[in-house]
Design an enzyme around this catalytic site. Structure first.
Site, mmCIF file in Angstrom:
data_model
loop_
_atom_site.group_PDB
_atom_site.id
_atom_site.type_symbol
_atom_site.label_atom_id
_atom_site.label_comp_id
_atom_site.label_asym_id
_atom_site.label_seq_id
_atom_site.Cartn_x
_atom_site.Cartn_y
_atom_site.Cartn_z
ATOM 1 N N SER A 287 1.140 -1.203 -0.411
ATOM 2 C CA SER A 287 -0.332 -0.185 0.000
ATOM 3 C C SER A 287 0.684 1.094 -0.208
ATOM 4 C CB SER A 287 -1.016 -0.147 1.427
ATOM 5 O OG SER A 287 -1.411 1.176 1.590
ATOM 6 N N TYR B 245 -3.768 -0.875 10.051
ATOM 7 C CA TYR B 245 -3.165 -0.842 8.466
ATOM 8 C C TYR B 245 -2.154 -0.412 8.243
ATOM 9 C CZ TYR B 245 -4.558 -1.008 3.194
ATOM 10 O OH TYR B 245 -4.696 -1.021 2.281
HETATM 11 P P1 NAP Z 1 -12.036 -4.903 -0.728
HETATM 12 O O1 NAP Z 1 -12.817 -4.111 -1.948
HETATM 13 O O2 NAP Z 1 -12.217 -4.466 0.776
HETATM 14 O O3 NAP Z 1 -12.340 -6.708 -1.315
HETATM 15 C C1 NAP Z 1 -10.986 -7.423 0.535
HETATM 16 C C2 NAP Z 1 -11.060 -8.570 -0.142
HETATM 17 O O4 NAP Z 1 -11.034 -9.665 0.588
HETATM 18 C C3 NAP Z 1 -12.132 -9.716 -0.319
HETATM 19 O O5 NAP Z 1 -12.599 -10.571 -1.350
HETATM 20 C C4 NAP Z 1 -13.008 -9.848 1.036
HETATM 21 O O6 NAP Z 1 -13.569 -11.443 0.741
HETATM 22 C C5 NAP Z 1 -11.551 -11.052 1.059
HETATM 23 N N1 NAP Z 1 -11.565 -10.420 2.440
HETATM 24 C C6 NAP Z 1 -11.653 -9.646 3.251
HETATM 25 N N2 NAP Z 1 -11.104 -10.229 4.517
HETATM 26 C C7 NAP Z 1 -11.489 -11.452 4.756
HETATM 27 C C8 NAP Z 1 -11.176 -12.879 5.555
HETATM 28 N N3 NAP Z 1 -11.301 -12.657 6.876
HETATM 29 N N4 NAP Z 1 -11.271 -14.386 5.065
HETATM 30 C C9 NAP Z 1 -10.172 -13.992 3.937
HETATM 31 N N5 NAP Z 1 -11.125 -13.583 2.631
HETATM 32 C C10 NAP Z 1 -11.147 -11.834 3.254
HETATM 33 O O7 NAP Z 1 -10.326 -4.698 -1.220
HETATM 34 P P2 NAP Z 1 -9.552 -3.830 -1.983
HETATM 35 O O8 NAP Z 1 -9.757 -2.161 -2.208
HETATM 36 O O9 NAP Z 1 -9.545 -5.031 -3.252
HETATM 37 O O10 NAP Z 1 -8.071 -4.280 -1.382
HETATM 38 C C11 NAP Z 1 -7.540 -5.595 -1.754
HETATM 39 C C12 NAP Z 1 -6.038 -5.407 -0.985
HETATM 40 O O11 NAP Z 1 -4.933 -4.061 -2.001
HETATM 41 C C13 NAP Z 1 -5.879 -5.231 0.304
HETATM 42 O O12 NAP Z 1 -4.821 -5.663 0.831
HETATM 43 C C14 NAP Z 1 -5.832 -3.900 0.691
HETATM 44 O O13 NAP Z 1 -5.036 -2.980 1.658
HETATM 45 C C15 NAP Z 1 -5.131 -3.981 -0.621
HETATM 46 N N6 NAP Z 1 -5.400 -1.711 -1.388
HETATM 47 C C16 NAP Z 1 -5.888 -1.809 -1.448
HETATM 48 C C17 NAP Z 1 -6.726 0.224 -1.978
HETATM 49 C C18 NAP Z 1 -7.636 0.277 -2.862
HETATM 50 O O14 NAP Z 1 -7.577 1.656 -3.026
HETATM 51 N N7 NAP Z 1 -8.227 0.031 -2.907
HETATM 52 C C19 NAP Z 1 -4.607 0.160 -1.986
HETATM 53 C C20 NAP Z 1 -3.752 0.038 -1.474
HETATM 54 C C21 NAP Z 1 -3.917 -1.955 -0.882
HETATM 55 P P3 NAP Z 1 -14.889 -11.309 0.934
HETATM 56 O O15 NAP Z 1 -16.064 -11.170 -0.136
HETATM 57 O O16 NAP Z 1 -15.378 -12.956 1.192
HETATM 58 O O17 NAP Z 1 -15.390 -10.603 2.171
#
Ligand code: NAP
Length: 273
Positions: A165, A178
């Site tokens: 991130s 985080y």
């Molecule tokens: P998101 O839309 O909130 O999706 C999160 C994913 O993680 C979902 O598929 C969820 O599955 C899964 N998950 C959450 N808790 C879980 C658990 N206990 N066991 C198994 N799976 C679990 O997040 P995103 O934005 O796509 O982010 C994905 C990654 O990128 C994360 O590590 C986040 O920190 C990182 N990131 C995101 C951003 C951003 O701007 N969006 C920026 C930097 C880094 P379910 O559908 O089953 O809930």
């Protein structure tokens, strides 16, 4: 030819949180490059499985709550996944959560759960996957010997891609667990690469900037924070999951066989300011 190095024909990838958000982008990108994909999340994601199958690849859904899983259960899950899919070549440690609360009031649950899923489970899943990758390459002795013979490693036996991130570099606002977890992911990426590069496992990370997903819904719903963030992105827009696909395929394929331990920002220039 160089483009041949970017194909994943015959490979199997495991993408945690691969059913929605950035993870769905990784699942479909790896499938487009030729990989079969195992999607691990809590909800089970039939649409994501269908999206991968529509690309002509095999897909599986593994429904599991990584937060509730012990390290032994993580190992069992990964062994089971590789058994069912026939092998395991690529892991994308993408599942992650964020909790926003001022540090002074931060609850124990908001600390423990974020550190557990975003950092500890990344370690245990990587460890479990590395064991499977080493086994399928003939065992530790064979893999060590291959790395030591002829002046260095010639081929990779597996790829681990962690999702970091901007908060692997910066402090952020009211997200202490985080920031700690994602800074830890960058360090863990270096630590594992240092140990496993000699064995032929490439460990790297991608650091997404600010992307429009559920993870950032709260930020985007706050007009002041949203404008503040957008104003700092030189590319002038929030990222889309497709913006990460090229780097993910690069890190999953032979094109990156000599890339170890790095974290690649994909941020529309955020870190330049
Ligand atoms: P998101 O839309 O909130 O999706 C999160 C994913 O993680 C979902 O598929 C969820 O599955 C899964 N998950 C959450 N808790 C879980 C658990 N206990 N066991 C198994 N799976 C679990 O997040 P995103 O934005 O796509 O982010 C994905 C990654 O990128 C994360 O590590 C986040 O920190 C990182 N990131 C995101 C951003 C951003 O701007 N969006 C920026 C930097 C880094 P379910 O559908 O089953 O809930």
């Amino acid at each position: 030819m160089i483009l041949d190095a970017f194909t994943l024909d015959g490979k199997v990838a495991l993408v945690t949180g691969g059913g929605r958000g950035l993870g769905l982008g990784f699942s479909t990108a790896l499938a487009q490059a030729g990989a079969d994909v195992v999607i691990l999340d809590r909800s089970g994601s039939p649409e994501a499985v269908e999206a991968v199958e529509a690309l002509g690849r095999r897909a599986w859904s593994v429904q599991a709550d990584l937060l509730a899983a012990t390290p032994e259960q993580v190992q069992d899950l990964v062994t089971q996944v590789a058994g069912e899919a026939g092998r395991l070549d690529i892991v994308v440690n993408n599942a992650g959560i964020i909790r926003r609360e001022p540090a002074i009031d931060f609850t124990r649950a908001n600390w423990d759960e974020v550190i557990d899923l975003n950092l500890s489970k990344v370690f245990y899943l990587s460890q479990a996957a590395a064991r499977v990758m080493i086994d399928q390459a003939g065992g530790l002795d064979a893999v060590r010997a291959a790395g030591e013979s002829g002046g260095g490693r010639e081929r990779s036996i597996g790829k681990i891609i962690n999702i970091a991130s901007m908060l692997s570099y910066q402090g952020g606002k009211i997200v202490p667990s985080y920031t700690a977890s994602k800074s830890g992911v960058a360090g863990l990426t270096r630590a594992l690469a240092s140990e496993w590069a000699p064995l032929g496992i490439n460990v790297n990370a991608i650091a997404p900037g600010y992307f429009a997903t559920d993870n950032t819904a709260q930020l985007r719903a706050n007009p002041e924070r949203s404008a503040e963030i957008l104003g700092r992105i030189p590319a002038g827009r929030w990222g889309r999951p497709t913006d990460l696909q090229g780097v993910a395929v690069f890190l999953a394929t032979a094109a990156s066989d000599y890339v170890d331990g790095t974290t690649i920002p994909v941020d529309g220039g955020w870190l330049t300011r």
